[in-house]
Design a protein around this motif. Structure first.
Motif, PDB file in Angstrom:
ATOM      1  N   GLN A  63      27.893  -4.796 -14.719  1.00 55.46           N
ATOM      2  CA  GLN A  63      27.156  -3.536 -14.850  1.00 55.46           C
ATOM      3  C   GLN A  63      26.494  -3.151 -13.523  1.00 55.46           C
ATOM      4  OE1 GLN A  63      27.044  -1.265 -17.280  1.00 55.46           O
ATOM      5  NE2 GLN A  63      25.796  -0.035 -15.904  1.00 55.46           N
ATOM      6  N   LEU A  64      25.834  -4.113 -12.881  1.00 57.18           N
ATOM      7  CA  LEU A  64      25.182  -3.851 -11.588  1.00 57.18           C
ATOM      8  C   LEU A  64      26.204  -3.459 -10.520  1.00 57.18           C
ATOM      9  CD1 LEU A  64      22.576  -6.741 -11.570  1.00 57.18           C
ATOM     10  CD2 LEU A  64      22.042  -4.307 -11.446  1.00 57.18           C
ATOM     11  N   LEU A  65      27.328  -4.158 -10.487  1.00 52.33           N
ATOM     12  CA  LEU A  65      28.356  -3.860  -9.484  1.00 52.33           C
ATOM     13  C   LEU A  65      28.982  -2.487  -9.720  1.00 52.33           C
ATOM     14  CD1 LEU A  65      30.062  -7.347  -9.226  1.00 52.33           C
ATOM     15  CD2 LEU A  65      28.606  -6.257  -7.510  1.00 52.33           C
ATOM     16  N   ALA A  66      29.250  -2.136 -10.975  1.00 49.18           N
ATOM     17  CA  ALA A  66      29.829  -0.832 -11.289  1.00 49.18           C
ATOM     18  C   ALA A  66      28.862   0.285 -10.906  1.00 49.18           C
ATOM     19  CB  ALA A  66      30.187  -0.756 -12.771  1.00 49.18           C
ATOM     20  N   ASP A  67      27.578   0.091 -11.194  1.00 49.50           N
ATOM     21  CA  ASP A  67      26.570   1.084 -10.838  1.00 49.50           C
ATOM     22  C   ASP A  67      26.461   1.235  -9.323  1.00 49.50           C
ATOM     23  OD1 ASP A  67      24.486   2.935 -11.624  1.00 49.50           O
ATOM     24  OD2 ASP A  67      23.062   1.440 -10.854  1.00 49.50           O
ATOM     25  N   ALA A  68      26.451   0.114  -8.614  1.00 51.24           N
ATOM     26  CA  ALA A  68      26.371   0.160  -7.148  1.00 51.24           C
ATOM     27  C   ALA A  68      27.604   0.829  -6.557  1.00 51.24           C
ATOM     28  CB  ALA A  68      26.213  -1.258  -6.594  1.00 51.24           C
ATOM     29  N   TYR A  69      28.775   0.591  -7.155  1.00 51.58           N
ATOM     30  CA  TYR A  69      30.008   1.220  -6.689  1.00 51.58           C
ATOM     31  C   TYR A  69      29.943   2.733  -6.874  1.00 51.58           C
ATOM     32  CZ  TYR A  69      34.930   2.538  -6.524  1.00 51.58           C
ATOM     33  OH  TYR A  69      36.118   3.152  -6.233  1.00 51.58           O
ATOM     34  N   GLN A  70      29.486   3.185  -8.035  1.00 56.69           N
ATOM     35  CA  GLN A  70      29.407   4.619  -8.300  1.00 56.69           C
ATOM     36  C   GLN A  70      28.401   5.305  -7.398  1.00 56.69           C
ATOM     37  OE1 GLN A  70      28.525   4.747 -12.478  1.00 56.69           O
ATOM     38  NE2 GLN A  70      30.694   4.741 -13.063  1.00 56.69           N
ATOM     39  N   ARG A  71      27.287   4.660  -7.131  1.00 54.97           N
ATOM     40  CA  ARG A  71      26.232   5.255  -6.301  1.00 54.97           C
ATOM     41  C   ARG A  71      26.430   5.003  -4.805  1.00 54.97           C
ATOM     42  NH1 ARG A  71      20.535   4.353  -9.335  1.00 54.97           N
ATOM     43  NH2 ARG A  71      21.256   4.754 -11.456  1.00 54.97           N
ATOM     44  N   GLN A  72      27.416   4.167  -4.458  1.00 50.28           N
ATOM     45  CA  GLN A  72      27.635   3.744  -3.075  1.00 50.28           C
ATOM     46  C   GLN A  72      26.352   3.170  -2.474  1.00 50.28           C
ATOM     47  OE1 GLN A  72      30.635   3.640  -0.997  1.00 50.28           O
ATOM     48  NE2 GLN A  72      31.125   3.392  -3.149  1.00 50.28           N
ATOM     49  N   GLN A  73      25.725   2.295  -3.253  1.00 50.06           N
ATOM     50  CA  GLN A  73      24.496   1.639  -2.846  1.00 50.06           C
ATOM     51  C   GLN A  73      24.808   0.188  -2.483  1.00 50.06           C
ATOM     52  OE1 GLN A  73      21.388   1.935  -5.722  1.00 50.06           O
ATOM     53  NE2 GLN A  73      19.914   0.824  -4.472  1.00 50.06           N
ATOM     54  N   PRO A  74      24.279  -0.307  -1.358  1.00 50.57           N
ATOM     55  CA  PRO A  74      24.548  -1.702  -0.982  1.00 50.57           C
ATOM     56  C   PRO A  74      23.881  -2.688  -1.938  1.00 50.57           C
ATOM     57  CG  PRO A  74      23.036  -0.678   0.583  1.00 50.57           C
ATOM     58  CD  PRO A  74      23.460   0.390  -0.367  1.00 50.57           C
ATOM     59  N   VAL A  75      24.535  -3.822  -2.104  1.00 55.02           N
ATOM     60  CA  VAL A  75      24.023  -4.887  -2.967  1.00 55.02           C
ATOM     61  C   VAL A  75      23.940  -6.191  -2.185  1.00 55.02           C
ATOM     62  CG1 VAL A  75      24.824  -3.916  -5.149  1.00 55.02           C
ATOM     63  CG2 VAL A  75      26.341  -5.396  -3.836  1.00 55.02           C
ATOM     64  N   ILE A  76      23.148  -7.101  -2.722  1.00 52.65           N
ATOM     65  CA  ILE A  76      23.046  -8.455  -2.174  1.00 52.65           C
ATOM     66  C   ILE A  76      23.669  -9.374  -3.210  1.00 52.65           C
ATOM     67  CG2 ILE A  76      21.491 -10.274  -1.390  1.00 52.65           C
ATOM     68  CD1 ILE A  76      19.445  -8.000  -0.833  1.00 52.65           C
ATOM     69  N   ILE A  77      24.705 -10.088  -2.796  1.00 54.65           N
ATOM     70  CA  ILE A  77      25.452 -10.951  -3.696  1.00 54.65           C
ATOM     71  C   ILE A  77      25.214 -12.409  -3.314  1.00 54.65           C
ATOM     72  CG2 ILE A  77      27.753 -11.612  -4.498  1.00 54.65           C
ATOM     73  CD1 ILE A  77      28.654  -8.757  -3.782  1.00 54.65           C
ATOM     74  N   GLN A  78      24.841 -13.208  -4.306  1.00 54.67           N
ATOM     75  CA  GLN A  78      24.742 -14.651  -4.092  1.00 54.67           C
ATOM     76  C   GLN A  78      25.876 -15.312  -4.872  1.00 54.67           C
ATOM     77  OE1 GLN A  78      21.511 -17.175  -5.789  1.00 54.67           O
ATOM     78  NE2 GLN A  78      21.130 -17.671  -3.635  1.00 54.67           N
ATOM     79  N   LEU A  79      26.658 -16.102  -4.162  1.00 56.17           N
ATOM     80  CA  LEU A  79      27.780 -16.794  -4.785  1.00 56.17           C
ATOM     81  C   LEU A  79      27.330 -18.126  -5.378  1.00 56.17           C
ATOM     82  CD1 LEU A  79      30.491 -16.179  -2.047  1.00 56.17           C
ATOM     83  CD2 LEU A  79      30.074 -14.862  -4.125  1.00 56.17           C
ATOM     84  N   LYS A  80      28.142 -18.653  -6.263  1.00 55.19           N
ATOM     85  CA  LYS A  80      27.879 -19.976  -6.835  1.00 55.19           C
ATOM     86  C   LYS A  80      28.214 -21.084  -5.850  1.00 55.19           C
ATOM     87  CE  LYS A  80      28.991 -18.501 -11.537  1.00 55.19           C
ATOM     88  NZ  LYS A  80      29.954 -18.641 -12.640  1.00 55.19           N
ATOM     89  N   THR A  81      28.973 -20.769  -4.833  1.00 51.59           N
ATOM     90  CA  THR A  81      29.475 -21.750  -3.876  1.00 51.59           C
ATOM     91  C   THR A  81      28.334 -22.424  -3.116  1.00 51.59           C
ATOM     92  OG1 THR A  81      31.349 -20.275  -3.576  1.00 51.59           O
ATOM     93  CG2 THR A  81      31.144 -22.088  -2.023  1.00 51.59           C
ATOM     94  N   VAL A  82      28.432 -23.736  -2.975  1.00 50.17           N
ATOM     95  CA  VAL A  82      27.469 -24.507  -2.197  1.00 50.17           C
ATOM     96  C   VAL A  82      28.218 -25.322  -1.147  1.00 50.17           C
ATOM     97  CG1 VAL A  82      25.714 -24.645  -4.012  1.00 50.17           C
ATOM     98  CG2 VAL A  82      27.487 -26.382  -3.893  1.00 50.17           C
TER      99      VAL A  82
END
Length: 128
Positions: A63-82
């Protein structure tokens, strides 16, 4: 081009017994200030500890990613990878350029599987 004074055995003896290769020492003088600044920044980033944010549900992430895509708003993504020391990788701050059922597209050509995402947050933008 043949030289009668050239002796291959002499050259071979020189490299096997007399010549000492200094390895990387001879290249250290070629580092520019930009290179050393980038290396220092990379070293600092490796020493930073990235605190794990709460694991979001897949529905919340999409939901957050779809909203950010539609608004062309940058996001901060944290991966599960360590890494090997069980520390989280640095966050990715980006625009979402596209998506499909299993992946999102960032940086126009990099895919991130949705299953690898731990947390998504909107990047705060300063208002003028």
């Amino acid at each position: 081009m043949s030289n009668p004074d050239f002796d291959l055995d002499t050259v071979k003896h020189f490299f096997e017994h007399d010549y000492h290769d200094r390895g990387m020492m001879k290249w250290q003088g070629f580092y520019l200030s930009d290179h050393t600044a980038a290396l220092n920044q990379q070293k600092q980033q490796l020493n930073e500890v990235y605190v794990p944010r709460p694991q979001q549900s897949l529905a919340e992430i999409t939901q957050l990613l779809a909203d950010a895509y539609q608004r062309q708003q940058p996001v901060i993504i944290q991966l599960k990878t360590v890494d090997q020391n069980n520390r989280h990788w640095p966050d990715i701050t980006t625009l979402i350029h596209g998506y499909n059922a299993n992946d999102i597209v960032i940086d126009a050509d990099r895919l991130i599987p949705l299953q690898e995402i731990r947390n998504v947050a909107y990047k705060k933008t300063e208002k003028l």
